[in-house]
Write a protein that holds these residues in place. Structure first.
Motif, PDB file in Angstrom:
ATOM      1  N   ALA A   1     -12.404  -8.603  -2.901  1.00  0.00           N
ATOM      2  CA  ALA A   1     -12.845  -9.875  -3.476  1.00  0.00           C
ATOM      3  C   ALA A   1     -13.616 -10.719  -2.478  1.00  0.00           C
ATOM      4  CB  ALA A   1     -11.633 -10.652  -3.991  1.00  0.00           C
ATOM      5  N   ILE A   2     -13.230 -10.663  -1.182  1.00  0.00           N
ATOM      6  CA  ILE A   2     -13.979 -11.458  -0.218  1.00  0.00           C
ATOM      7  C   ILE A   2     -15.150 -10.672   0.354  1.00  0.00           C
ATOM      8  CG2 ILE A   2     -12.050 -12.972   0.402  1.00  0.00           C
ATOM      9  CD1 ILE A   2     -11.713 -11.247   2.935  1.00  0.00           C
ATOM     10  N   GLY A   3     -15.466  -9.530  -0.264  1.00  0.00           N
ATOM     11  CA  GLY A   3     -16.698  -8.830   0.052  1.00  0.00           C
ATOM     12  C   GLY A   3     -16.623  -7.866   1.218  1.00  0.00           C
ATOM     13  N   LEU A   4     -15.414  -7.443   1.588  1.00  0.00           N
ATOM     14  CA  LEU A   4     -15.315  -6.432   2.645  1.00  0.00           C
ATOM     15  C   LEU A   4     -15.616  -5.054   2.068  1.00  0.00           C
ATOM     16  CD1 LEU A   4     -12.033  -7.515   4.478  1.00  0.00           C
ATOM     17  CD2 LEU A   4     -14.381  -8.126   5.024  1.00  0.00           C
ATOM     18  N   THR A   5     -16.157  -4.185   2.903  1.00  0.00           N
ATOM     19  CA  THR A   5     -16.350  -2.805   2.456  1.00  0.00           C
ATOM     20  C   THR A   5     -15.000  -2.099   2.482  1.00  0.00           C
ATOM     21  OG1 THR A   5     -16.707  -1.968   4.668  1.00  0.00           O
ATOM     22  CG2 THR A   5     -18.638  -2.773   3.482  1.00  0.00           C
ATOM     23  N   ARG A   6     -14.979  -0.887   1.934  1.00  0.00           N
ATOM     24  CA  ARG A   6     -13.722  -0.125   1.923  1.00  0.00           C
ATOM     25  C   ARG A   6     -13.214   0.107   3.335  1.00  0.00           C
ATOM     26  NH1 ARG A   6     -11.330   3.392  -1.175  1.00  0.00           N
ATOM     27  NH2 ARG A   6     -11.601   5.060   0.345  1.00  0.00           N
ATOM     28  N   GLY A   7     -14.145   0.471   4.225  1.00  0.00           N
ATOM     29  CA  GLY A   7     -13.754   0.724   5.604  1.00  0.00           C
ATOM     30  C   GLY A   7     -13.178  -0.511   6.264  1.00  0.00           C
ATOM     31  N   GLN A   8     -13.831  -1.651   6.014  1.00  0.00           N
ATOM     32  CA  GLN A   8     -13.338  -2.893   6.614  1.00  0.00           C
ATOM     33  C   GLN A   8     -11.961  -3.258   6.074  1.00  0.00           C
ATOM     34  OE1 GLN A   8     -16.816  -5.213   5.575  1.00  0.00           O
ATOM     35  NE2 GLN A   8     -17.218  -5.644   7.742  1.00  0.00           N
ATOM     36  N   THR A   9     -11.787  -3.083   4.744  1.00  0.00           N
ATOM     37  CA  THR A   9     -10.487  -3.381   4.158  1.00  0.00           C
ATOM     38  C   THR A   9      -9.412  -2.538   4.811  1.00  0.00           C
ATOM     39  OG1 THR A   9     -11.689  -3.601   2.091  1.00  0.00           O
ATOM     40  CG2 THR A   9      -9.305  -3.669   1.966  1.00  0.00           C
ATOM     41  N   LEU A  10      -9.735  -1.249   4.976  1.00  0.00           N
ATOM     42  CA  LEU A  10      -8.787  -0.318   5.567  1.00  0.00           C
ATOM     43  C   LEU A  10      -8.424  -0.771   6.974  1.00  0.00           C
ATOM     44  CD1 LEU A  10      -7.691   2.317   4.379  1.00  0.00           C
ATOM     45  CD2 LEU A  10      -9.386   3.554   5.714  1.00  0.00           C
ATOM     46  N   ARG A  11      -9.459  -1.107   7.747  1.00  0.00           N
ATOM     47  CA  ARG A  11      -9.272  -1.374   9.168  1.00  0.00           C
ATOM     48  C   ARG A  11      -8.689  -2.766   9.414  1.00  0.00           C
ATOM     49  NH1 ARG A  11     -13.355  -2.888  12.478  1.00  0.00           N
ATOM     50  NH2 ARG A  11     -14.780  -2.560  10.751  1.00  0.00           N
ATOM     51  N   LEU A  12      -9.204  -3.756   8.675  1.00  0.00           N
ATOM     52  CA  LEU A  12      -8.846  -5.134   8.993  1.00  0.00           C
ATOM     53  C   LEU A  12      -7.629  -5.622   8.220  1.00  0.00           C
ATOM     54  CD1 LEU A  12     -12.449  -6.636   9.039  1.00  0.00           C
ATOM     55  CD2 LEU A  12     -11.019  -6.025  10.988  1.00  0.00           C
ATOM     56  N   ILE A  13      -7.416  -5.079   7.020  1.00  0.00           N
ATOM     57  CA  ILE A  13      -6.342  -5.620   6.192  1.00  0.00           C
ATOM     58  C   ILE A  13      -5.158  -4.656   6.097  1.00  0.00           C
ATOM     59  CG2 ILE A  13      -5.738  -6.337   3.855  1.00  0.00           C
ATOM     60  CD1 ILE A  13      -8.362  -7.673   3.658  1.00  0.00           C
ATOM     61  N   GLN A  14      -5.446  -3.386   5.763  1.00  0.00           N
ATOM     62  CA  GLN A  14      -4.324  -2.483   5.539  1.00  0.00           C
ATOM     63  C   GLN A  14      -3.690  -2.010   6.843  1.00  0.00           C
ATOM     64  OE1 GLN A  14      -6.439   0.173   2.616  1.00  0.00           O
ATOM     65  NE2 GLN A  14      -4.497  -0.089   1.573  1.00  0.00           N
ATOM     66  N   LEU A  15      -4.539  -1.562   7.776  1.00  0.00           N
ATOM     67  CA  LEU A  15      -4.011  -0.929   8.978  1.00  0.00           C
ATOM     68  C   LEU A  15      -3.020  -1.799   9.754  1.00  0.00           C
ATOM     69  CD1 LEU A  15      -4.048   1.616  10.655  1.00  0.00           C
ATOM     70  CD2 LEU A  15      -5.914   0.660  11.986  1.00  0.00           C
ATOM     71  N   PRO A  16      -3.366  -3.061  10.043  1.00  0.00           N
ATOM     72  CA  PRO A  16      -2.409  -3.868  10.808  1.00  0.00           C
ATOM     73  C   PRO A  16      -1.063  -3.993  10.105  1.00  0.00           C
ATOM     74  CG  PRO A  16      -4.524  -4.985  10.635  1.00  0.00           C
ATOM     75  CD  PRO A  16      -4.584  -3.804   9.737  1.00  0.00           C
ATOM     76  N   GLN A  17      -1.084  -4.122   8.784  1.00  0.00           N
ATOM     77  CA  GLN A  17       0.169  -4.256   8.046  1.00  0.00           C
ATOM     78  C   GLN A  17       0.945  -2.953   8.045  1.00  0.00           C
ATOM     79  OE1 GLN A  17       0.099  -6.696   4.414  1.00  0.00           O
ATOM     80  NE2 GLN A  17      -2.109  -6.613   4.582  1.00  0.00           N
ATOM     81  N   VAL A  18       0.202  -1.839   7.884  1.00  0.00           N
ATOM     82  CA  VAL A  18       0.870  -0.536   7.841  1.00  0.00           C
ATOM     83  C   VAL A  18       1.561  -0.257   9.173  1.00  0.00           C
ATOM     84  CG1 VAL A  18       0.450   1.951   7.797  1.00  0.00           C
ATOM     85  CG2 VAL A  18      -0.567   0.498   6.068  1.00  0.00           C
ATOM     86  N   VAL A  19       0.848  -0.513  10.272  1.00  0.00           N
ATOM     87  CA  VAL A  19       1.442  -0.228  11.584  1.00  0.00           C
ATOM     88  C   VAL A  19       2.697  -1.063  11.783  1.00  0.00           C
ATOM     89  CG1 VAL A  19       1.079  -0.434  14.056  1.00  0.00           C
ATOM     90  CG2 VAL A  19      -0.695   0.533  12.631  1.00  0.00           C
ATOM     91  N   ARG A  20       2.617  -2.341  11.377  1.00  0.00           N
ATOM     92  CA  ARG A  20       3.771  -3.225  11.532  1.00  0.00           C
ATOM     93  C   ARG A  20       4.947  -2.721  10.690  1.00  0.00           C
ATOM     94  NH1 ARG A  20       5.715  -8.136   9.511  1.00  0.00           N
ATOM     95  NH2 ARG A  20       6.430  -9.522  11.158  1.00  0.00           N
ATOM     96  N   LEU A  21       4.621  -2.326   9.451  1.00  0.00           N
ATOM     97  CA  LEU A  21       5.651  -1.862   8.516  1.00  0.00           C
ATOM     98  C   LEU A  21       6.321  -0.588   9.021  1.00  0.00           C
ATOM     99  CD1 LEU A  21       6.528  -2.742   5.629  1.00  0.00           C
ATOM    100  CD2 LEU A  21       4.932  -1.060   4.750  1.00  0.00           C
ATOM    101  N   MET A  22       5.526   0.314   9.584  1.00  0.00           N
ATOM    102  CA  MET A  22       6.044   1.635   9.922  1.00  0.00           C
ATOM    103  C   MET A  22       6.396   1.782  11.392  1.00  0.00           C
ATOM    104  SD  MET A  22       6.137   2.628   6.995  1.00  0.00           S
ATOM    105  CE  MET A  22       6.437   4.351   6.657  1.00  0.00           C
ATOM    106  N   LEU A  23       6.383   0.670  12.145  1.00  0.00           N
ATOM    107  CA  LEU A  23       6.646   0.770  13.576  1.00  0.00           C
ATOM    108  C   LEU A  23       7.968   1.476  13.906  1.00  0.00           C
ATOM    109  CD1 LEU A  23       5.064   0.156  16.036  1.00  0.00           C
ATOM    110  CD2 LEU A  23       6.203  -2.035  16.256  1.00  0.00           C
ATOM    111  N   PRO A  24       9.063   1.163  13.199  1.00  0.00           N
ATOM    112  CA  PRO A  24      10.306   1.884  13.500  1.00  0.00           C
ATOM    113  C   PRO A  24      10.159   3.394  13.323  1.00  0.00           C
ATOM    114  CG  PRO A  24      10.757  -0.005  12.116  1.00  0.00           C
ATOM    115  CD  PRO A  24       9.268   0.114  12.186  1.00  0.00           C
ATOM    116  N   SER A  25       9.507   3.820  12.223  1.00  0.00           N
ATOM    117  CA  SER A  25       9.295   5.259  12.010  1.00  0.00           C
ATOM    118  C   SER A  25       8.446   5.850  13.117  1.00  0.00           C
ATOM    119  CB  SER A  25       8.582   5.517  10.690  1.00  0.00           C
ATOM    120  OG  SER A  25       9.391   5.124   9.634  1.00  0.00           O
ATOM    121  N   LEU A  26       7.437   5.071  13.551  1.00  0.00           N
ATOM    122  CA  LEU A  26       6.557   5.588  14.593  1.00  0.00           C
ATOM    123  C   LEU A  26       7.329   5.777  15.895  1.00  0.00           C
ATOM    124  CD1 LEU A  26       3.326   3.523  13.852  1.00  0.00           C
ATOM    125  CD2 LEU A  26       3.725   5.946  13.424  1.00  0.00           C
ATOM    126  N   ILE A  27       8.211   4.824  16.210  1.00  0.00           N
ATOM    127  CA  ILE A  27       9.003   4.971  17.437  1.00  0.00           C
ATOM    128  C   ILE A  27       9.941   6.181  17.316  1.00  0.00           C
ATOM    129  CG2 ILE A  27      10.687   3.873  18.966  1.00  0.00           C
ATOM    130  CD1 ILE A  27       9.508   1.211  18.241  1.00  0.00           C
TER     131      ILE A  27
END
Lengths: 216, 298
Positions: free
Chosen positions: B173-199
């Motif tokens: 909606a704010i005009g990001l491309t798919r790649g930007q959405t992935l990198r700027l919006i999803q990735l930071p949240q995913v890493v935070r969410l899955m940090l225990p699994s990653l450790i």
């Protein structure tokens, strides 16, 4: 490529050995792991403590070290095991049962408290509540993670290759020595036989997981 | 004290009985331990072989033994420390390719992940060692990096599936491309969410460096073996106990870190995760239920 076909009988021997290790230690670790899970949820503090110590130790020790213990350390301390598959099966069982225990325990914890309360209300004792009401439900929701544990076990049988058991990985090592021109093909052949076990099992686990989710 | 579904809060009589039963079980267990210890003592297992850590034979000093063990721990750690970032980078690439819209990209990415996930790490190390002619060290790193890349890619995907759809929609909606959405919006949240699994997966990776023992990399276990073949067979047990203690200390510390991180990320995050997932039903497994599977999938 031709040499892979030529080597098929050896692959088959390795495959059956891998399967044998996986099935025998799989069954044993299911039994031992469920018993440990019962320990860990028991009302007796000392049983819980023993279960916890075993699981923590098992989950934080590398499988190779467990193998070393049964193959090199125990005999030096005077306990002689027959060489070959016996120490491998014991090591795999001891290691895997810690993971089985955790899967079963989280399954038990996923059963609603109301189920147990209902069981108590109709007068079942704690053993009956466990075996007739909680465990049957827990085991169902525990099947997908258990399949994942067993897949991991199948892959872990490869560690036995380092301890004088000729299963798939050891076969691959031997074959790459005998066919130095086709090493990549030889190892890909080994990979294929592992994937024959692991990928269908993974699909099965996913299928059951979806079924269980729908039935809840 | 326990909040189990298995039994209701015990009354005073049951509590007394439980305490008696618990103590008798403990006594039996302690008895078994004492019996084992006396038997070991009778077999002469508590003789001066344990002095190997204080005053070793064959003209070595205690610091020689300890230095060799801790140097080897360093080698174990270094393999893990090189493999882990490599695995992470590869995993990000694989997970990104997998979400690509064209089947020509996502299909092969999926196939690669499934292939790597279904193989034993040891076999992959043999690929590096025998097929690609890598040194033992790089074979270990190669196997660990590739295998864990596939596992971490799956962890990332599970995390991505657990994010609410609104996140992507907001990005679009704010005009990001798919790649930007992935990198700027999803990735930071995913890493935070899955940090225990990653450790937890890092603990698995660290444990798997021990496969270097089989491949011929001189890590902790191999060094232990070299030590006892130098000092003699009666030193197997003490050296094993020392190495076991080292591994348990390192891994339990890391596992505890995962638990602390999970708690820090907050119980709030956890309940939200569950709430997000209930409507999506069978489609996306909740990370909570996914985590044990992922962790065990070594």
């Amino acid at each position: 490529m031709d040499s892979v076909i030529e080597a098929l009988p050896r692959y088959w021997d390795g495959f059956t050995m891998t399967l044998y290790l996986a099935v025998v230690s799989g069954i044993l670790s299911l039994v031992l792991g469920t018993l440990l899970a019962a320990f860990r949820v028991s009302p007796l503090r000392s049983l819980r403590f023993m279960g916890t110590v075993f699981v923590e130790a098992g989950r934080n020790t590398p499988l190779t070290l467990v193998f070393i213990f049964f193959v090199f350390i125990l005999p030096a301390a005077g306990v002689i095991l027959p060489l070959g598959t016996t120490p491998a099966i014991i090591a795999l069982t001891v290691y895997t049962s810690a993971f089985v225990c955790e899967a079963v325990r989280s399954g038990i914890n996923s059963v609603g408290v109301g189920q147990a309360e209902a069981a108590r209300a109709i007068g079942l004792g704690s053993v009956q509540t466990l075996t007739l009401v909680v465990l049957p439900q827990a085991l169902r929701s525990v099947v997908p993670p258990l399949i994942n544990v067993l897949i991991a076990l199948t892959k872990n049988t490869s560690v036995a290759a380092g301890f004088a058991v000729v299963e798939l990985t050891a076969t691959g090592r031997g074959l790459s020595r005998d066919y130095p021109a086709d090493v990549i093909w030889m190892l890909l052949g080994v990979a294929f036989f592992y994937l024959v076990i692991t990928i269908p099992s993974g699909v099965l686990a996913g299928f059951i997981e979806r079924k269980v989710v729908f039935s809840r | 004290m326990s909040t189990s579904v298995l039994y209701d809060a015990p009354g005073p009589r049951t509590r007394r009985l439980e305490r008696i039963a618990s103590i008798s079980v403990a006594v039996v267990a302690l008895g078994a331990l004492v019996w084992l210890a006396t038997k070991m003592a009778a077999d002469g297992l508590f003789d001066d072989r344990w002095l190997v850590f204080v005053d070793p034979p064959k003209g070595q000093t205690a610091s020689d033994v300890w230095t060799s063990l801790f140097k080897a721990l360093g080698k174990t750690m270094s393999a893990a420390a090189v493999a882990a970032p490599l695995a992470l980078v590869l995993a990000l690439t694989l997970a990104g390719l997998r979400t690509a819209r064209t089947r020509w990209i996502s299909g092969p990415a999926t196939a690669v992940i499934e292939f790597l996930r279904g193989m034993p790490v040891l076999l992959m190390m043999f690929f590096g060692l025998l097929a690609f002619g890598l040194s033992a060290y790089w074979a270990v790193v190669f196997g660990l990096a590739l295998y864990n890349a596939a596992i971490v890619a799956e962890i990332l995907r599970a995390g991505q599936a657990a994010l609410p759809r609104g996140q992507v929609e907001a990005g679009t909606a704010i005009g990001l491309t798919r790649g930007q959405t992935l990198r700027l919006i999803q990735l930071p949240q995913v890493v935070r969410l899955m940090l225990p699994s990653l450790i937890s997966q890092f603990v698995v990776l660290l444990k798997d460096t021990s496969l270097g023992f089989i491949v011929g990399y001189r890590e902790l276990l191999r060094t232990m073996q070299l030590n006892y073949s130098f000092f003699g067979d009666e030193y197997r047990l003490p050296l094993f106990v020392a190495v076991l203690a080292i591994y348990l200390t390192v891994n339990i510390t890391l596992s505890r870190t995962a638990v602390v991180v999970e708690r820090r990320l907050g119980a709030g995050g956890k309940t939200k995760k569950k709430a997000r997932n209930t409507p999506s039903g069978g489609g996306s497994p909740t990370p909570a239920s996914k985590q044990p599977g992922v962790m065990l999938d070594e």
